[in-house]
Write a protein that holds these residues in place. Sequence first.
Motif, mmCIF file in Angstrom:
data_model
loop_
_atom_site.group_PDB
_atom_site.id
_atom_site.type_symbol
_atom_site.label_atom_id
_atom_site.label_comp_id
_atom_site.label_asym_id
_atom_site.label_seq_id
_atom_site.Cartn_x
_atom_site.Cartn_y
_atom_site.Cartn_z
ATOM 1 N N ARG A 21 60.279 -69.019 40.768
ATOM 2 C CA ARG A 21 59.303 -68.781 39.694
ATOM 3 C C ARG A 21 59.662 -69.592 38.453
ATOM 4 N N ALA A 22 60.929 -69.586 38.089
ATOM 5 C CA ALA A 22 61.364 -70.297 36.889
ATOM 6 C C ALA A 22 61.168 -71.802 37.032
ATOM 7 N N VAL A 23 61.449 -72.335 38.200
ATOM 8 C CA VAL A 23 61.267 -73.764 38.460
ATOM 9 C C VAL A 23 59.799 -74.154 38.308
ATOM 10 N N GLU A 24 58.914 -73.367 38.913
ATOM 11 C CA GLU A 24 57.483 -73.685 38.834
ATOM 12 C C GLU A 24 56.947 -73.496 37.424
ATOM 13 N N ALA A 29 58.879 -80.148 40.040
ATOM 14 C CA ALA A 29 58.051 -80.461 41.201
ATOM 15 C C ALA A 29 58.542 -79.834 42.490
ATOM 16 N N SER A 30 59.825 -79.476 42.559
ATOM 17 C CA SER A 30 60.365 -79.086 43.857
ATOM 18 C C SER A 30 61.630 -78.256 43.702
ATOM 19 N N LEU A 31 61.914 -77.493 44.759
ATOM 20 C CA LEU A 31 63.143 -76.716 44.882
ATOM 21 C C LEU A 31 63.729 -76.983 46.263
ATOM 22 N N TYR A 32 64.992 -77.407 46.297
ATOM 23 C CA TYR A 32 65.687 -77.699 47.552
ATOM 24 C C TYR A 32 66.899 -76.783 47.698
ATOM 25 N N GLY A 81 62.035 -77.574 49.803
ATOM 26 C CA GLY A 81 62.791 -78.495 50.625
ATOM 27 C C GLY A 81 64.122 -77.971 51.100
ATOM 28 N N THR A 82 64.574 -78.495 52.230
ATOM 29 C CA THR A 82 65.951 -78.298 52.658
ATOM 30 C C THR A 82 66.747 -79.486 52.169
#
Length: 281
Positions: A21-24, A29-32, A81-82
């Motif tokens: 949530r915090a990233v968005e 743009a992305s979380l890996y 993403g992984t």
Amino acid sequence: MRLGVTMFATDLSMPVTELARAVEERGFASLYLPEHTHIPVSRRTPPAAGQDVLPEEYRRTLDPLVALSHAAAVTGRISLGTGILLAAQREPIVTAKAVATLDHLSGGRVVLGVGFGWNVEEVEDHCGPGGFRSRRDIAREHVLAMKALWSRDVAGFDGRHVAFEPSWSWPKPVSGPPVYLGGAAGPKLFAHIAEYADGWMPIGGRGVRAALPALREACEKAGREPARVIPFGTRPGAEKLDYYAGLGIEEVVLDLPSAPADRVLRVLDEYAAFLPRFLPR
């Protein structure tokens, strides 16, 4: 240029749903998320980053696909993403189903960063004695087998390390998903990228400029478009990010500490200060 983040998600770090949530909300743009299935206590293999003692988060890492499903449920825009998934250590039919399901449920937001592994005993627990030497070939076949299941209504595979008869497997992914290979620059890695991946994830991002001609050459020999490059797990600075943008890099993934929410959010806000530099004008 887009900015994303990566964090060793563990049972002690900031919960993945809160992080996503915090990233968005901040406009990333992305979380890996990375992967280690287990860490054998023998520690015959020294830490890949040169530490005297392997950091604790390596032994506490969450499964990335399960964790990303929670991130998908509380977000609607960011890529998931992984970074990275250890393909040689995963049974490909089951993993193909899990990745396709996550991509289907998230609306096509999955990016599959794939690596080969550095921990000899971890790899050999999955792949048997000598598996570390074969891990690149095993990972290659596992990815090719998964891509067959994702792209064909009826898919079979007959390889040295994996084989299955013509089969049905749904759901199909919405987005592909794109596959990026992590690892140090070199002819073998770039040949793999040119054959079966969409791009390169240089860990830390060092030496990208010098490696780009060889990567382009490998893609040209394979008769394909140039592979994309995502510098991964880097620590940002204005000069460094401008440098990547000048190379035509489309996405950079920044490293977050594996820590409780208060510390992670402080760093995330520091990183968010770079976002306006790359907004469309």
